[in-house]
Write a protein that holds these residues in place. Structure first.
Motif, short mmCIF file in Angstrom:
data_model
loop_
_atom_site.label_atom_id
_atom_site.label_comp_id
_atom_site.label_asym_id
_atom_site.label_seq_id
_atom_site.Cartn_x
_atom_site.Cartn_y
_atom_site.Cartn_z
N LEU A 1 -32.47 -44.63 6.09
CA LEU A 1 -33.03 -46.09 6.21
C LEU A 1 -32.07 -46.87 5.18
O LEU A 1 -31.89 -48.03 5.30
N ARG A 2 -31.52 -46.31 4.24
CA ARG A 2 -30.42 -47.02 3.36
C ARG A 2 -29.39 -47.43 4.19
O ARG A 2 -29.01 -48.57 3.90
N HIS A 3 -29.08 -46.62 4.98
CA HIS A 3 -27.86 -47.10 5.88
C HIS A 3 -28.43 -48.58 6.68
O HIS A 3 -27.58 -49.30 6.69
N ALA A 4 -29.54 -48.27 7.44
CA ALA A 4 -30.10 -49.37 8.15
C ALA A 4 -30.08 -50.61 7.25
O ALA A 4 -29.63 -51.79 7.66
N ALA A 5 -30.69 -50.37 6.06
CA ALA A 5 -30.98 -51.41 5.31
C ALA A 5 -29.54 -52.19 4.70
O ALA A 5 -29.42 -53.65 4.63
N ALA A 6 -28.60 -51.30 4.49
CA ALA A 6 -27.16 -51.80 4.23
C ALA A 6 -26.41 -52.57 5.32
O ALA A 6 -25.60 -53.29 5.05
N HIS A 7 -26.96 -52.40 6.66
CA HIS A 7 -26.36 -53.05 7.72
C HIS A 7 -27.20 -54.44 8.07
O HIS A 7 -27.25 -54.73 9.18
N GLY A 8 -28.21 -54.73 7.08
CA GLY A 8 -28.90 -55.84 7.45
C GLY A 8 -30.24 -55.71 8.31
O GLY A 8 -30.98 -56.86 8.48
N VAL A 9 -30.79 -54.61 8.34
CA VAL A 9 -32.00 -54.37 9.10
C VAL A 9 -33.21 -54.45 7.95
O VAL A 9 -33.14 -53.95 7.29
#
Length: 213
Positions: free
Chosen positions: A24-32
């Protein structure tokens, strides 16, 4: 989308498996926008991850029903419509990353409420290094005559790479499938020689401990 929806962690509260939170942190870091994506695509049905089947699946409404899976590469690859050449290439790629010590997940997508005939989306790599104090602790245990064993649900190549990083000796890994095939004296003998166990189910961890006792 796959790693956000086929995921039961909650980034806002920090509840959930560290691996799921990492996704989830990875997705959030890519603007999701995780909350919005989940609100737009609530689960119609799902199968949570379990070590017995080694993947998680969620089915949501997009333009019709769509299913997303993520899990152990060797399991997910087998559920995808890959040619034998493509599958061999992906297996080689996943194994190469695992030998470097990465934890590797595969993600896939299918039309309808399904867990078969999927399209492979790709691999997810995690670098989860041992804590700095672990090699010294293992060395002290060895110096005191204590045998140190690793038992994990990770890929065999990942397990062996991490074992070597922290000083657990050996070149052989036993998997959960191996444990299912070994019987009686052969299993006891193997447990006397092998220090790294991978892709092991919880009930097999108990079996290993009881046999060693």
């Amino acid at each position: 989308t796959a790693i956000v929806l086929a995921n039961d962690a909650d980034l806002a509260t920090g509840a959930g498996d560290p691996l799921e939170l990492g996704l989830l942190r990875h997705a959030a870091a890519h603007g999701v926008d995780i909350a919005r994506l989940r609100q737009q695509h609530p689960p119609i049905s799902q199968r949570p991850f379990d070590s017995a089947w080694k993947f998680a699946r969620v089915t949501v409404q997009e333009h019709g029903l769509v299913s997303y899976l993520k899990g152990a590469p060797e399991i997910v690859f087998g559920r995808c419509t890959l040619s034998s050449e493509d599958r061999a290439s992906w297996v080689e790629k996943a194994d190469a990353y695992a030998r470097e010590g990465f934890r590797v997940l595969a993600a896939a997508r299918g039309e309808g409420e399904t867990e078969e005939r999927l399209s492979l989306l790709g691999l997810v790599l995690f670098w989860d290094p041992p804590r700095p104090e672990v090699p010294d602790a293992v060395a002290k245990a060895h110096a005191a005559g204590i045998r140190v064993i690793m038992i994990t649900g990770d890929h065999p190549a990942t397990a062996l790479a991490v074992a070597h990083l922290i000083g657990i000796p050996g070149v052989r890994v036993l998997t959960g499938e191996d444990l299912d095939e070994f019987q009686g004296a052969a299993l006891v003998e193997a447990l006397g020689e092998v220090n790294v166990f991978a892709r092991v189910r919880p009930e097999q961890k108990l079996q290993i401990v009881e046999l060693l006792q």
